[in-house]
Structures are given as structure tokens and as C-alpha cells.
Design a protein around this motif. Structure first.
Motif, PDB file in Angstrom:
ATOM      1  N   LEU A  39       0.824  -1.205   0.000  1.00  0.00           N
ATOM      2  CA  LEU A  39       0.000   0.000   0.000  1.00  0.00           C
ATOM      3  C   LEU A  39       0.862   1.261   0.000  1.00  0.00           C
ATOM      4  CD1 LEU A  39      -2.804   1.330   0.242  1.00  0.00           C
ATOM      5  CD2 LEU A  39      -2.605   1.103   2.736  1.00  0.00           C
ATOM      6  N   VAL A  40       1.905   1.269   0.824  1.00  0.00           N
ATOM      7  CA  VAL A  40       2.789   2.433   0.864  1.00  0.00           C
ATOM      8  C   VAL A  40       3.468   2.627  -0.498  1.00  0.00           C
ATOM      9  CG1 VAL A  40       4.842   3.451   1.926  1.00  0.00           C
ATOM     10  CG2 VAL A  40       3.182   2.246   3.348  1.00  0.00           C
ATOM     11  N   GLY A  41       3.961   1.538  -1.081  1.00  0.00           N
ATOM     12  CA  GLY A  41       4.618   1.628  -2.385  1.00  0.00           C
ATOM     13  C   GLY A  41       3.676   2.119  -3.470  1.00  0.00           C
ATOM     14  N   TRP A  42       2.421   1.646  -3.426  1.00  0.00           N
ATOM     15  CA  TRP A  42       1.441   2.057  -4.431  1.00  0.00           C
ATOM     16  C   TRP A  42       1.085   3.534  -4.277  1.00  0.00           C
ATOM     17  CZ3 TRP A  42      -3.763   3.643  -4.023  1.00  0.00           C
ATOM     18  CH2 TRP A  42      -4.450   3.711  -5.239  1.00  0.00           C
ATOM     19  N   VAL A  43       0.805   3.962  -3.040  1.00  0.00           N
ATOM     20  CA  VAL A  43       0.454   5.365  -2.802  1.00  0.00           C
ATOM     21  C   VAL A  43       1.635   6.277  -3.129  1.00  0.00           C
ATOM     22  CG1 VAL A  43      -0.222   7.063  -1.050  1.00  0.00           C
ATOM     23  CG2 VAL A  43      -1.285   4.797  -1.068  1.00  0.00           C
ATOM     24  N   LYS A  44       2.846   5.856  -2.748  1.00  0.00           N
ATOM     25  CA  LYS A  44       4.032   6.667  -3.025  1.00  0.00           C
ATOM     26  C   LYS A  44       4.244   6.819  -4.529  1.00  0.00           C
ATOM     27  CE  LYS A  44       8.009   8.750  -1.953  1.00  0.00           C
ATOM     28  NZ  LYS A  44       8.545   8.995  -3.289  1.00  0.00           N
ATOM     29  N   SER A  45       4.066   5.739  -5.279  1.00  0.00           N
ATOM     30  CA  SER A  45       4.236   5.806  -6.728  1.00  0.00           C
ATOM     31  C   SER A  45       3.171   6.691  -7.370  1.00  0.00           C
ATOM     32  CB  SER A  45       4.166   4.404  -7.334  1.00  0.00           C
ATOM     33  OG  SER A  45       5.262   3.615  -6.916  1.00  0.00           O
ATOM     34  N   ALA A  46       1.942   6.638  -6.830  1.00  0.00           N
ATOM     35  CA  ALA A  46       0.832   7.379  -7.435  1.00  0.00           C
ATOM     36  C   ALA A  46       0.827   8.850  -7.055  1.00  0.00           C
ATOM     37  CB  ALA A  46      -0.496   6.736  -7.031  1.00  0.00           C
ATOM     38  N   THR A  47       1.261   9.174  -5.842  1.00  0.00           N
ATOM     39  CA  THR A  47       1.124  10.549  -5.340  1.00  0.00           C
ATOM     40  C   THR A  47       2.454  11.196  -4.977  1.00  0.00           C
ATOM     41  OG1 THR A  47       0.907   9.903  -3.013  1.00  0.00           O
ATOM     42  CG2 THR A  47      -1.100   9.901  -4.351  1.00  0.00           C
ATOM     43  N   ASP A  48       3.531  10.404  -4.932  1.00  0.00           N
ATOM     44  CA  ASP A  48       4.841  10.884  -4.481  1.00  0.00           C
ATOM     45  C   ASP A  48       4.757  11.475  -3.073  1.00  0.00           C
ATOM     46  OD1 ASP A  48       7.581  11.126  -4.849  1.00  0.00           O
ATOM     47  OD2 ASP A  48       7.416  13.233  -5.447  1.00  0.00           O
ATOM     48  N   SER A  49       3.887  10.885  -2.222  1.00  0.00           N
ATOM     49  CA  SER A  49       3.670  11.410  -0.868  1.00  0.00           C
ATOM     50  C   SER A  49       3.702  10.281   0.156  1.00  0.00           C
ATOM     51  CB  SER A  49       2.335  12.143  -0.778  1.00  0.00           C
ATOM     52  OG  SER A  49       2.027  12.484   0.558  1.00  0.00           O
ATOM     53  N   PHE A  50       4.680  10.341   1.073  1.00  0.00           N
ATOM     54  CA  PHE A  50       4.692   9.401   2.182  1.00  0.00           C
ATOM     55  C   PHE A  50       3.600   9.749   3.207  1.00  0.00           C
ATOM     56  CE2 PHE A  50       9.238   8.270   1.157  1.00  0.00           C
ATOM     57  CZ  PHE A  50       8.998   6.924   0.964  1.00  0.00           C
TER      58      PHE A  50
END
Length: 436
Positions: free
Chosen positions: A399-410
Motif C-alpha cells: 500500500l505504501v509503495g502504491w500510494v508513493k508511486s501514485a502521489t509521491d507522498s509518504f
């Protein structure tokens, strides 16, 4: 006169109990604690390897998140078979086997060449480690009376946080110091040197552990052994656990599935943080690898404190469910709050509070299923809860990897993680002590 005699008997019994539990803590819990520290290095070092490995072998954030999480698919698939083998062959043989095989695969991680080999080795590492944690938790029920089990479990689980406190700076230092050694990159040296202790300790485990107190307790005095066996026998005879002893029945007991979801939701947050924390910390400023390791370890000092404090409170009151539920709730709330922190320092402080609660529930949570499972059902039930809940270990990093790739936001990724332990709170408080 009778009161004096009664007081003397009570004092003598308390003395025997204290001596016995003290020896069990030294002989069993401390050793299992050390083994778990070595085990949990595999959860810590992959995050630090990513600081350099991802670029060296061409892994994107999505690929790393998938590979970090796929470990838990292998773990989940083989958890129940592994724990049933432990129940059949004995703790000594099976725990030793687990440690040796995970050490070998962990060393092999040094030879990752790309996404495919990364996925395969992470999956195999999960298969190799399957059954270790629930196997030890089951092993503790063979030796510790229920009243003492919360602190014993918390002491064992404290290894998860101490491993991070030690492993974070150690992994970072090995990456820096080992770079170029014998032609290896630093992250390869780290995998090799942190995998070897599991192999050596696994061999030692085969000769050290004793399966049950009925078999070989030469390290206990006669009165200590008699007290321990009497306590365990009395608990069983008095119905300290209910009658659901057959393995197949665990799958029809809603409590097993409810606790699986509670543990899974907490695991989504826990493993999402663990796997990505080095990269999150690195993104906050221009830190070296070693500095990143030191800062990443700080929240887990508070996690260790939380484990001890919450378990002690739970053992003192005898209450388990509310302690578990509240720990998950506050852990999720502080994790969510950290995403709105006005500065990195405040964010780190909120993550420390989050770690205090998210990890503190571990020592108390595992006393819940052993209140209604025993025998083969305990072996299968603990493995089922821990095994199926490992889907959270896959979901969190992914989930973190997907959100980071999609939004560039940790920040958005951490906010998504925080939802799950809060949901776990509501599930946990709905648990009933007895099956309807």
C-alpha cells in the motif's frame, strides 16, 4: 496458630513460584528472545538494503513494495502446516529447522539480480520463517501458567522492537562499512553477515531446547518442577480453556477469524512503517545511511517501553481485551496525527507515541486466543491467526509503495495505514469471552 501456618505455606508457595518463573524466564524466554531478535533482522534490513539495492538492481518503489510484501504470502501459506509439524515433531527439532533454513535464504538475498530474483527469494524467506513466532508462542503455553503468560509473551515480543533498535543502526553501519569488501556492495555484505547467526543459533537450538516440562527439567529443583506441573495440570482440569481442542473446530469459531482481522489490521500499519521507515526518514533531510539508521531506531525505544508497560498493567488487572483494543486505537490515531506534523521533529515525536501503542498490544494480544484454545487447536489456532493475518504484512508495504508511486507522498501513505488499527479497535471490543 493456624493463621501463622497458613501464612508460612503461602510464603513458601510464593517463593517457589518466584524461583520457578525466574528460571523459566532465564532458560526459555531469554533464549527465545535472542532467537527472535535474529529473526526480526529480516524485517529490518530489507528497508535499509533498499537505500542502495533498489538503484543497483533496478527496483522501482512499486517493485520494492511488492517484493517486501510478498514475503508474507509465503509466510501465510506455510504457517499452519509449520505449526502442526512443530506440534507433532516437538519444538526443539522444528524451531531449529526453521532457523537454519531462514538463515540460508537470508544469506542468499545478497545475490539478488533484479525484480524476479527479489520476488522469489522474498517468497522463499517467508516460507522458511513460517511458524517461528506462533511456534514459540505455543511453546510458552507449555511452560507458563496463564497468570504469568502475559509478561512472558511481552518479553518475547519485545525482541521485535529491540531488534529494530539494534538492527537499524547495525544494518546501516554494515552497508557503509562493507561496501567494496571482497567485491561486494554494502547491502550484500549486510545480508550475508546478518543471515549467518540464524544458521549457527539454529544448530544450537537443537541441543538446547526442551520440548515440555514433563520430559526434562533437570535445571529445576524438585519443588519447582512439582509446582509448575501442578499449576499447568490444575489450569487444564479447571477448564482454563474451553473444550474446543480439535483442530478442525478452529475454523468454525468466529473468535479465531475476528482476532485474525484485528492482528491483520494492526500488521498493515506495523509492517508498512517498518519496511519504509528508512526511506521515509531519509526523505526528511540530507542524512547519511548511518544517521538514517540511528533516527529510524528512536521510535522503537518507545515501542519497547510500551510493550512492558501495557503487559504489566494487563497482568496486574487480569484484563486482556480492552488493553489490546486501546493500544491499537491510540497507535492508529498517533500515526494519523504524524502526517499533519508541522516539522520533522514533531513528526518523529508522534511516531514515537504511535510505536509505543502499536507494538505494546503484541504482548497482550497473544493471551487472547489461548483463553479458548488448547492442544492441537492451540497449535493450529495460533498459526491460523498469525498466518492469515500476514496478509497485513503484504498489504502494508504494498500500500505504501502504491500510494508513493501514485502521489509521491509518504504522508498520504501513512494516513492510509492509520485507518486499519483504528478499525481493529472496534473489532476487538466486540470479542466475547465465550462462544455464543
Amino acid at each position: 496458630m493456624a493463621d501463622v501456618i497458613g501464612a508460612q505455606v503461602a510464603h513458601s508457595s510464593a517463593d517457589v513460584r518466584d524461583r520457578t518463573i525466574g528460571k523459566l524466564n532465564t532458560r526459555i524466554v531469554l533464549f527465545c528472545f535472542i532467537c527472535f531478535i535474529i529473526n526480526y533482522l529480516d524485517r529490518v534490513n530489507i528497508g535499509f538494503a533498499a537505500l542502495h539495492m533498489n538503484k543497483d538492481v533496478g527496483l522501482t518503489p512499486y517493485m520494492f513494495g511488492l517484493g517486501a510484501g510478498i514475503f508474507f504470502i509465503g509466510y501465510m501459506a506455510f504457517e499452519i502446516p509449520s505449526n502442526m509439524m512443530l506440534h507433532r515433531l516437538g519444538s526443539r527439532i522444528w524451531i531449529a529447522r526453521i532457523m537454519v533454513t531462514w538463515g540460508i535464504v537470508s544469506c542468499a538475498m545478497a545475490y539478488v539480480q533484479g525484480a524476479t530474483s527479489f520476488y522469489v527469494l522474498r517468497f522463499l524467506l517467508g516460507v522458511a520463517e513460517a511458524g517461528f513466532a506462533p511456534g514459540v508462542l505455543l511453546y510458552l503455553t507449555f511452560w507458563f501458567p496463564a497468570k504469568e503468560r502475559g509478561r512472558a509473551t511481552a518479553s518475547f515480543m519485545a525482541a521485535t522492537v529491540l531488534s529494530i533498535v539494534i538492527g537499524a543502526p547495525l544494518s546501516a553501519w554494515l552497508i557503509d562499512a562493507g561496501d567494496g569488501l571482497l567485491g561486494f556492495r554494502g547491502w550484500q555484505v549486510m545480508f550475508l553477515l546478518e543471515g549467518l547467526p540464524a544458521i549457527l543459533l539454529g544448530v544450537f537450538t537443537f541441543f538446547y531446547l526442551v520440548d515440555r516440562p514433563e520430559t526434562d527439567t533437570r535445571w529445576l529443583q524438585d519443588d519447582e518442577r512439582q509446582w509448575l506441573l501442578a499449576q499447568l495440570k490444575a489450569e487444564h482440569a479447571a477448564g482454563a480453556v474451553d473444550s474446543r481442542h480439535r483442530l478442525g473446530e478452529i475454523f468454525s469459531d468466529y473468535r479465531v477469524w475476528l482476532l485474525t482481522l484485528v492482528y491483520m489490521f494492526n500488521g498493515i500499519a506495523v509492517y508498512g512503517v517498518i519496511m519504509w521507515l528508512p526511506q521515509i526518514v531519509k526523505s526528511l533531510g540530507n542524512l547519511t545511511t548511518l544517521q538514517t539508521g540511528v533516527v529510524s531506531a528512536i521510535p522503537f525505544v518507545f515501542a519497547a517501553i510500551g510493550l512492558v508497560v501495557i503487559a504489566k498493567s494487563s497482568d496486574r488487572t487480569g484484563e486482556r481485551k480492552i488493553h489490546t483494543a486501546i493500544a491499537g486505537l491510540f497507535g492508529g490515531l498517533f500515526l494519523a496525527a504524524s502526517t499533519f506534523a508541522p516539522s520533522p521533529l514533531v513528526g518523529l515525536m508522534l511516531l514515537c507515541a504511535c510505536a509505543f501503542f502499536l507494538w505494546s498490544y503484541l504482548g497482550v494480544f497473544w493471551t487472547l486466543p489461548t483463553q479458548f484454545l488448547s492442544g492441537a487447536a492451540a497449535a493450529g489456532g495460533l498459526a491460523a491467526i498469525n498466518g492469515f493475518a500476514q496478509l497485513g504484512g503484504f498489504t502494508g508495504p504494498y500500500l505504501v509503495g502504491w500510494v508513493k508511486s501514485a502521489t509521491d507522498s509518504f504522508q498520504l501513505a501513512l494516513l492510509a495505514l492509520a485507518i486499519f488499527p483504528i478499525l481493529g479497535f472496534f473489532l476487538c471490543i466486540s470479542l466475547k469471552a465465550r462462544r455464543d
